[in-house]
Structure formats: C-alpha cells, structure tokens
Scaffold this motif. Structure first.
Motif, PDB file in Angstrom:
ATOM      1  N   ILE A 107      48.295-103.979  -1.816  1.00  0.00           N
ATOM      2  CA  ILE A 107      47.641-102.929  -1.026  1.00  0.00           C
ATOM      3  C   ILE A 107      46.974-101.917  -1.950  1.00  0.00           C
ATOM      4  O   ILE A 107      45.820-101.525  -1.738  1.00  0.00           O
ATOM      5  N   ALA A 108      47.707-101.485  -2.989  1.00  0.00           N
ATOM      6  CA  ALA A 108      47.143-100.506  -3.926  1.00  0.00           C
ATOM      7  C   ALA A 108      45.900-101.076  -4.614  1.00  0.00           C
ATOM      8  O   ALA A 108      44.887-100.378  -4.768  1.00  0.00           O
ATOM      9  N   SER A 112      42.105 -99.666  -4.216  1.00  0.00           N
ATOM     10  CA  SER A 112      41.260 -99.262  -5.346  1.00  0.00           C
ATOM     11  C   SER A 112      39.939-100.037  -5.337  1.00  0.00           C
ATOM     12  O   SER A 112      38.887 -99.484  -5.666  1.00  0.00           O
ATOM     13  N   GLU A 113      40.002-101.332  -4.933  1.00  0.00           N
ATOM     14  CA  GLU A 113      38.767-102.102  -4.832  1.00  0.00           C
ATOM     15  C   GLU A 113      37.851-101.543  -3.749  1.00  0.00           C
ATOM     16  O   GLU A 113      36.628-101.494  -3.930  1.00  0.00           O
ATOM     17  N   VAL A 114      38.451-101.130  -2.620  1.00  0.00           N
ATOM     18  CA  VAL A 114      37.651-100.541  -1.540  1.00  0.00           C
ATOM     19  C   VAL A 114      37.014 -99.246  -2.020  1.00  0.00           C
ATOM     20  O   VAL A 114      35.823 -98.988  -1.763  1.00  0.00           O
ATOM     21  N   LEU A 118      33.137 -98.524  -2.279  1.00  0.00           N
ATOM     22  CA  LEU A 118      32.508 -97.370  -1.617  1.00  0.00           C
ATOM     23  C   LEU A 118      31.715 -96.542  -2.619  1.00  0.00           C
ATOM     24  O   LEU A 118      30.620 -96.070  -2.310  1.00  0.00           O
ATOM     25  N   GLU A 119      32.276 -96.370  -3.822  1.00  0.00           N
ATOM     26  CA  GLU A 119      31.561 -95.610  -4.845  1.00  0.00           C
ATOM     27  C   GLU A 119      30.277 -96.335  -5.242  1.00  0.00           C
ATOM     28  O   GLU A 119      29.229 -95.707  -5.409  1.00  0.00           O
ATOM     29  N   VAL A 120      30.373 -97.664  -5.399  1.00  0.00           N
ATOM     30  CA  VAL A 120      29.181 -98.439  -5.747  1.00  0.00           C
ATOM     31  C   VAL A 120      28.158 -98.341  -4.628  1.00  0.00           C
ATOM     32  O   VAL A 120      26.960 -98.170  -4.872  1.00  0.00           O
ATOM     33  N   GLU A 121      28.656 -98.453  -3.382  1.00  0.00           N
ATOM     34  CA  GLU A 121      27.743 -98.361  -2.240  1.00  0.00           C
ATOM     35  C   GLU A 121      27.086 -96.986  -2.181  1.00  0.00           C
ATOM     36  O   GLU A 121      25.876 -96.884  -1.933  1.00  0.00           O
TER      37      GLU A 121
END
Length: 193
Positions: A107-108, A112-114, A118-121
């Motif tokens: 989950i962690a 972090s991938e999400v 989101l940051e990349v997006e």
C-alpha cells in the motif's frame, strides 16, 4: 521306612487338599454367584472393606481413585490438545501478521507511486500550460524570430510547443528552420500523434 514316611506325607497332602482347599474354593465360588444374583457387587464391597484395613488400603486402589486417575488423564489429554491448537492459532496469527505487513508495504509503495504519478501529471499539465502560453507567444511572433528559438529548445518541449501552434504558422516556422532540425521535430510530432 523312608518309603512309608514319604507315602504318609503325600497322603496328608492329598487329604488337606481334598478336604480343606477344594471345599473352601467351592464354597467361595457358590457364595460369589449367589450374592451376584442377589444384586450385591462383591468386588466393590471387598474393595471398601480392604480400604478400611490400614495395611491393605495402600495396596488396593478404589474405584474413586481409578475414576480420578482416568479423569486426570482425560483432562491432561484435553490440555495437550488445547495447547496444540493454541500453537497452531499463534502460527496462523504470525502468518497473517506477516501478510498484513506485506500488504501495508505494498500500500505504501502504491501510494508513493500514485503521488509520483500525480506529480508527473501536474508537471506535464503545467508544461502543457506553459507550452500553450508559449505557443500563443510564438503565434504572435514572426517566423524568422520564432524558428531559431524553437531550434535551440529541448525536443520534447519544442514538439509540444509546435503541436499547440496553428498548422499554417507551424509550417511557416518549420520552413525557416534548419532542414535537419525541422525534419527531426516533424518526425517526433508524427510519432507522438
């Protein structure tokens, strides 16, 4: 004379056996059978009487002692079964705790991938917004001024910027550029579409 004495002893033994031992065994057997038919448990009574006699009571065990021992054995077996079940359940708990830890780590990692996505997006969105704003500026510029600037940009930014510019003005800018750079950017634009 020795024969007579020996013969005399054997006669006395036979007499004792036939007159005393055999009738006594017969009488005891007959008494036991009669009392059993009368509903008296002779062995329990004998056990009770034997327990009242001080020296004999330590030798003879009572049915209560046997029952208590049997019950103790059953309880010990139950305790062993319960301990085995407890050990099995503790093992299952440890396995499930390990699974929970693995899932929490997963989950962690996914969170972090999400966040990274989101940051990349957001950066892509902000880059697209910058490209749109810059495209507006380049549309207002003359193609001789815009072409050298776009030639010196990073390819991805140049491609996204050219994609935002209207096709007529894009063609004019590409026409003024160095032919190799224009060909590379055009090729990149067609690959992304």
């Amino acid at each position: 004379m020795a024969k007579k004495k020996k013969n005399n002893q054997s006669n006395r033994m036979q007499w004792f056996f036939l007159v005393i031992v055999v009738p006594t065994i017969f009488a005891l057997t007959l008494t036991l059978v009669v009392l059993t038919f009368m509903g008296v448990n002779v062995f329990d009574r004998a056990e009770n009487y034997a327990n009242k006699i001080p020296g004999v009571s330590s030798i003879v065990s009572t049915s209560e002692e046997k029952d208590a021992q049997r019950e103790t054995d059953q309880l010990e077996a139950t305790i062993e079964d319960n301990n085995a079940e407890i050990d099995q359940l503790e093992s299952e708990i440890n396995n499930k705790d390990a699974t929970i830890d693995d899932l929490n780590q997963t989950i962690a990692k996914l969170e972090s991938e999400v966040e990274s996505a989101l940051e990349v997006e957001e950066s892509v969105d902000s880059e697209d917004n910058r490209a749109t704003d810059m495209a507006q500026s380049f549309q207002e510029m003359d193609e001789e001024e815009a072409a050298p600037i776009i030639e010196n940009m990073e390819d991805t930014l140049a491609v996204s910027l050219l994609a935002q510019i209207k096709s007529e003005e894009r063609g004019a800018i590409l026409g003024v550029m160095d032919p190799e750079v224009a060909a590379r950017l055009t090729s990149l634009m067609t690959d992304t579409n």
